[in-house]
Scaffold this active site. Structure first.
Site, PDB file in Angstrom:
ATOM      1  NE  ARG A 140       8.654  -8.355 -20.515  1.00 38.04           N
ATOM      2  CZ  ARG A 140       7.811  -8.509 -19.926  1.00 38.04           C
ATOM      3  NH1 ARG A 140       6.773  -8.981 -20.059  1.00 38.04           N
ATOM      4  NH2 ARG A 140       6.806  -7.642 -19.211  1.00 38.04           N
TER       5      ARG A 140
ATOM      6  CD  GLU B 113      12.432  -7.398 -22.424  1.00 35.04           C
ATOM      7  OE1 GLU B 113      12.440  -7.485 -20.760  1.00 35.04           O
ATOM      8  OE2 GLU B 113      11.546  -7.276 -22.753  1.00 35.04           O
TER       9      GLU B 113
ATOM     10  CB  SER C 134      13.744  -3.398 -20.385  1.00 39.60           C
ATOM     11  OG  SER C 134      12.580  -2.247 -19.785  1.00 39.60           O
TER      12      SER C 134
HETATM   13  C1  FAD Z   1      10.379   2.527 -26.095  1.00 37.95           C
HETATM   14  C2  FAD Z   1      10.819   0.960 -25.868  1.00 37.95           C
HETATM   15  C3  FAD Z   1       9.913   0.931 -24.831  1.00 37.95           C
HETATM   16  C4  FAD Z   1       9.518  -0.726 -24.999  1.00 37.95           C
HETATM   17  N1  FAD Z   1       8.769  -1.430 -23.757  1.00 37.95           N
HETATM   18  C5  FAD Z   1       8.105  -2.565 -23.540  1.00 37.95           C
HETATM   19  C6  FAD Z   1       7.002  -2.892 -22.524  1.00 37.95           C
HETATM   20  O1  FAD Z   1       6.841  -2.177 -22.106  1.00 37.95           O
HETATM   21  N2  FAD Z   1       7.059  -4.620 -22.736  1.00 37.95           N
HETATM   22  C7  FAD Z   1       7.629  -5.195 -23.618  1.00 37.95           C
HETATM   23  O2  FAD Z   1       7.142  -6.802 -22.893  1.00 37.95           O
HETATM   24  N3  FAD Z   1       8.180  -4.848 -24.568  1.00 37.95           N
HETATM   25  C8  FAD Z   1       8.955  -3.641 -24.861  1.00 37.95           C
HETATM   26  N4  FAD Z   1       9.411  -2.444 -25.501  1.00 37.95           N
HETATM   27  C9  FAD Z   1      10.381  -4.255 -26.816  1.00 37.95           C
HETATM   28  C10 FAD Z   1       9.420  -4.549 -28.537  1.00 37.95           C
HETATM   29  O3  FAD Z   1       8.556  -3.196 -27.847  1.00 37.95           O
HETATM   30  C11 FAD Z   1       8.609  -5.749 -27.070  1.00 37.95           C
HETATM   31  O4  FAD Z   1       8.961  -7.092 -27.541  1.00 37.95           O
HETATM   32  C12 FAD Z   1       7.555  -6.047 -29.201  1.00 37.95           C
HETATM   33  O5  FAD Z   1       6.862  -7.011 -28.193  1.00 37.95           O
HETATM   34  C13 FAD Z   1       8.382  -6.898 -29.915  1.00 37.95           C
HETATM   35  O6  FAD Z   1       7.581  -6.312 -31.547  1.00 37.95           O
HETATM   36  P1  FAD Z   1       8.517  -6.361 -32.830  1.00 37.95           P
HETATM   37  O7  FAD Z   1       7.153  -6.550 -33.397  1.00 37.95           O
HETATM   38  O8  FAD Z   1       9.783  -5.381 -32.458  1.00 37.95           O
HETATM   39  O9  FAD Z   1       8.928  -7.936 -32.649  1.00 37.95           O
HETATM   40  P2  FAD Z   1      11.222  -7.633 -33.002  1.00 37.95           P
HETATM   41  O10 FAD Z   1      11.644  -6.660 -32.509  1.00 37.95           O
HETATM   42  O11 FAD Z   1      10.428  -7.226 -34.462  1.00 37.95           O
HETATM   43  O12 FAD Z   1      10.992  -9.495 -32.664  1.00 37.95           O
HETATM   44  C14 FAD Z   1      11.205  -9.814 -31.328  1.00 37.95           C
HETATM   45  C15 FAD Z   1      11.471 -10.678 -32.011  1.00 37.95           C
HETATM   46  O13 FAD Z   1      10.428 -11.797 -32.636  1.00 37.95           O
HETATM   47  C16 FAD Z   1      10.104 -12.316 -33.778  1.00 37.95           C
HETATM   48  N5  FAD Z   1       9.043 -12.312 -34.350  1.00 37.95           N
HETATM   49  C17 FAD Z   1       8.187 -10.614 -34.128  1.00 37.95           C
HETATM   50  N6  FAD Z   1       7.739 -11.506 -35.181  1.00 37.95           N
HETATM   51  C18 FAD Z   1       7.153 -12.693 -35.808  1.00 37.95           C
HETATM   52  C19 FAD Z   1       6.441 -13.157 -36.478  1.00 37.95           C
HETATM   53  N7  FAD Z   1       4.932 -12.734 -36.427  1.00 37.95           N
HETATM   54  N8  FAD Z   1       6.268 -14.675 -35.671  1.00 37.95           N
HETATM   55  C20 FAD Z   1       7.637 -15.473 -35.226  1.00 37.95           C
HETATM   56  N9  FAD Z   1       8.497 -14.747 -34.684  1.00 37.95           N
HETATM   57  C21 FAD Z   1       8.692 -13.288 -34.990  1.00 37.95           C
HETATM   58  C22 FAD Z   1      11.759 -11.575 -33.725  1.00 37.95           C
HETATM   59  O14 FAD Z   1      12.472 -12.861 -34.536  1.00 37.95           O
HETATM   60  C23 FAD Z   1      11.937 -11.554 -32.545  1.00 37.95           C
HETATM   61  O15 FAD Z   1      13.369 -13.027 -31.924  1.00 37.95           O
HETATM   62  C24 FAD Z   1       9.554  -1.705 -25.558  1.00 37.95           C
HETATM   63  C25 FAD Z   1      10.491  -1.271 -26.527  1.00 37.95           C
HETATM   64  C26 FAD Z   1      10.701  -0.053 -27.220  1.00 37.95           C
HETATM   65  C27 FAD Z   1      11.781   0.696 -27.568  1.00 37.95           C
END
Ligand code: FAD
Length: 307
Positions: free
Chosen positions: A177, A297, A227
């Site tokens: 992560r 996380e 998570s």
């Molecule tokens: C129901 C549910 C299930 C999930 N299951 C999983 C799973 O199975 N496995 C898992 O790993 N995660 C899971 N997640 C968590 C999440 O979906 C992941 O961590 C995902 O990769 C986050 O992506 P995001 O675009 O929503 O990032 P955001 O939440 O918008 O950002 C997360 C971080 O990344 C940074 N960031 C985002 N985009 C950029 C960019 N382009 N450049 C620089 N920094 C950036 C942000 O500043 C922040 O620090 C789950 C979440 C939910 C709600």
């Protein structure tokens, strides 16, 4: 945030893409949190880079986000500019067994493009509700696979000098992560995923099976950020939380999910403070009972949970 910045942003993106005092509950899957002073949605990768370069040149406070699915914004909000990489920064192209997509592409869409092209290796990501950019930053993973296994190249903006850089998968220093982006001021603009040729039917079956498993095990009916805690070495966060007697424990509208103790969910009307207080309580109790300090996380903006 200074009003001249808002004015200047209009020179790099259309006025309609800039909002002020934007409710971050609309842009995070926890569906709560305060307002961002400024909220911009770039309409292309080039525009995203121009926006960040402008903010850098003006030394303005900013943060880049994707789908907000791993993010909690404090009730006090964010006193800077949020740059949200959405679908306009999410073009997907497939060439042979390589998929190139913008940071704002939803993982579900990228995984679907892989399926459509008969490419295997990204099925694990089809149910992760984030963008490609967020998944690269977090090295998102599930069911034994992670982004590290498939990412071969990432185009980023180096916020130290405003230059575009291209890193290989190895350069990204992916770990559990985490990636190099967690410790360096880099903005993911685009990434390349290299997959194997596969059988479309089998790919679909695997995606459907993983979706079933998610639905069965995860409280998808409530807003959450997945998570809440990282998996501590040698343990499972959910199991520790359950064994600590915290199943269903709640603070205001925030609750340790009854279905999966690793998830904190918004049962309705939870404030970010409710969620943060619950997270603190869970950490304290698990640490007292088992001597394991759970690390979130979820990225928490505007609150230090160690205080
Ligand atoms: C129901 C549910 C299930 C999930 N299951 C999983 C799973 O199975 N496995 C898992 O790993 N995660 C899971 N997640 C968590 C999440 O979906 C992941 O961590 C995902 O990769 C986050 O992506 P995001 O675009 O929503 O990032 P955001 O939440 O918008 O950002 C997360 C971080 O990344 C940074 N960031 C985002 N985009 C950029 C960019 N382009 N450049 C620089 N920094 C950036 C942000 O500043 C922040 O620090 C789950 C979440 C939910 C709600």
């Amino acid at each position: 945030m200074r009003s001249d910045i808002v004015k200047e942003l209009k020179s790099v993106t259309a006025e309609g893409n800039i909002r002020t005092r934007e409710d971050m509950g609309k842009h995070t899957t926890f569906r709560t949190g305060g307002c961002a002073d400024v909220f911009v949605t770039p309409q292309s990768v080039t525009e995203a880079a121009d926006i960040v370069r402008l903010l850098l040149a003006r030394e303005a406070k900013y943060m880049v986000i994707g789908n907000g699915s791993n993010l909690l914004v404090s009730d006090n909000g964010y006193s800077g500019c949020i740059v949200c990489m959405g679908s306009a920064v999410g073009d997907i192209t497939v060439s042979g067994n390589v998929i190139t997509a913008g940071a704002g592409a939803l993982l579900s869409k990228v995984a679907n493009a892989a399926y459509e092209s008969g490419l295997t290796g990204l099925e694990f990501a089809s149910g992760i509700p984030g963008t490609l950019g967020g998944a690269v930053v977090m090295n998102a993973g599930a069911y034994g696979s992670e982004m590290k296994d498939v990412i071969t190249s990432v185009t980023m903006l180096d916020a130290d000098n405003g230059q575009t850089v291209i890193f290989t998968g190895e350069d990204m220093k992916f770990g559990y992560r985490t990636s190099i982006v967690k410790n360096h001021p880099l903005i993911v603009l685009e990434a390349q995923i290299t997959l194997d040729e596969g059988n479309k039917e089998e790919i679909k079956e695997r995606m459907d099976e993983l979706a079933r498993r998610r639905k069965e095990k995860q409280p998808l009916e409530f807003p959450s950020a997945g998570s809440t805690f990282k998996r501590p070495e040698g343990y499972f966060a959910g199991k520790l939380i359950e064994d600590a007697g915290l199943k269903g424990f709640s603070v205001g509208g925030a609750e340790v999910s009854e279905k999966h103790c690793g998830f904190v969910v918004n049962k309705g009307g939870a404030t970010a403070s409710d969620i943060i207080e619950l997270i603190k309580k869970v950490r304290l109790t698990v640490n007292e009972k088992f001597g394991v300090l759970l690390e979130p996380e979820v990225v928490i903006l505007g609150e230090d949970i160690d205080k």
